[in-house]
Scaffold this motif. Sequence first.
Motif, short mmCIF file in Angstrom:
data_model
loop_
_atom_site.label_atom_id
_atom_site.label_comp_id
_atom_site.label_asym_id
_atom_site.label_seq_id
_atom_site.Cartn_x
_atom_site.Cartn_y
_atom_site.Cartn_z
N UNK A 96 -10.90 -26.22 27.08
CA UNK A 96 -10.24 -25.55 28.20
C UNK A 96 -9.49 -24.31 27.74
N UNK A 97 -8.87 -24.36 26.58
CA UNK A 97 -8.19 -23.18 26.05
C UNK A 97 -9.21 -22.07 25.75
N UNK A 98 -10.33 -22.45 25.18
CA UNK A 98 -11.38 -21.47 24.88
C UNK A 98 -11.99 -20.90 26.16
N UNK A 99 -12.18 -21.77 27.16
CA UNK A 99 -12.72 -21.30 28.45
C UNK A 99 -11.78 -20.29 29.09
N UNK A 100 -10.48 -20.57 29.08
CA UNK A 100 -9.52 -19.64 29.65
C UNK A 100 -9.54 -18.31 28.90
N UNK A 101 -9.68 -18.37 27.58
CA UNK A 101 -9.74 -17.15 26.78
C UNK A 101 -10.97 -16.32 27.15
N UNK A 102 -12.12 -16.98 27.26
CA UNK A 102 -13.34 -16.24 27.61
C UNK A 102 -13.30 -15.71 29.04
N UNK A 103 -12.68 -16.44 29.95
CA UNK A 103 -12.58 -15.96 31.33
C UNK A 103 -11.82 -14.64 31.37
N UNK A 104 -10.71 -14.57 30.63
CA UNK A 104 -9.91 -13.35 30.66
C UNK A 104 -10.49 -12.25 29.77
N UNK A 105 -11.20 -12.61 28.71
CA UNK A 105 -11.79 -11.59 27.84
C UNK A 105 -12.99 -10.90 28.49
N UNK A 106 -13.80 -11.65 29.20
CA UNK A 106 -15.03 -11.09 29.76
C UNK A 106 -14.83 -10.47 31.14
N UNK A 107 -13.67 -10.66 31.71
CA UNK A 107 -13.40 -10.15 33.06
C UNK A 107 -13.04 -8.67 33.02
#
Length: 150
Positions: A96-107
């Motif tokens: 979940x921490x990695x998912x949140x990171x990717x959501x904000x990085x790729x947005x």
Amino acid sequence: MIQRIQSVYLLVVTILIIICLCSPVGSYIGSDYSVSALTNLCLTMADGTKDYAPWALFAILLVVAVLAFGAIFMFKKRMLQIRLTIFSTILLIGYYATLATFIFMLKEESMTFSLSWTACLPLVAIILNWLAIRAIGKDEVLVKAYDRLR
């Protein structure tokens, strides 16, 4: 082996994680209403190009699925089974921490992100892991009580 409740919990965790591996996690919606799908392996843009930046999500879920399936067969080594399940739970929290990171990085600035229903499956797996740990612990206490009686 499979008749024990913790084995059923771990089997359901494996199935849920495999479903989560194969399904999209969410989608980015652009200002021009173009939709880019985020899966655990890649980000598919609206024009069809793929960016394999979130491969770490796939790797984490794959390790969790293998750990949960492997823990089913560790029924004679209950303490190792508990350790594997705890490690699996820690990896799911890290997912979940990695998912949140990717959501904000790729947005991008003009995009909004919409989660899919499959994003809750690792949370259900965390709950089932906790139930499996409790059941394995109860088995361990029962075995120790039988050993004392002999």
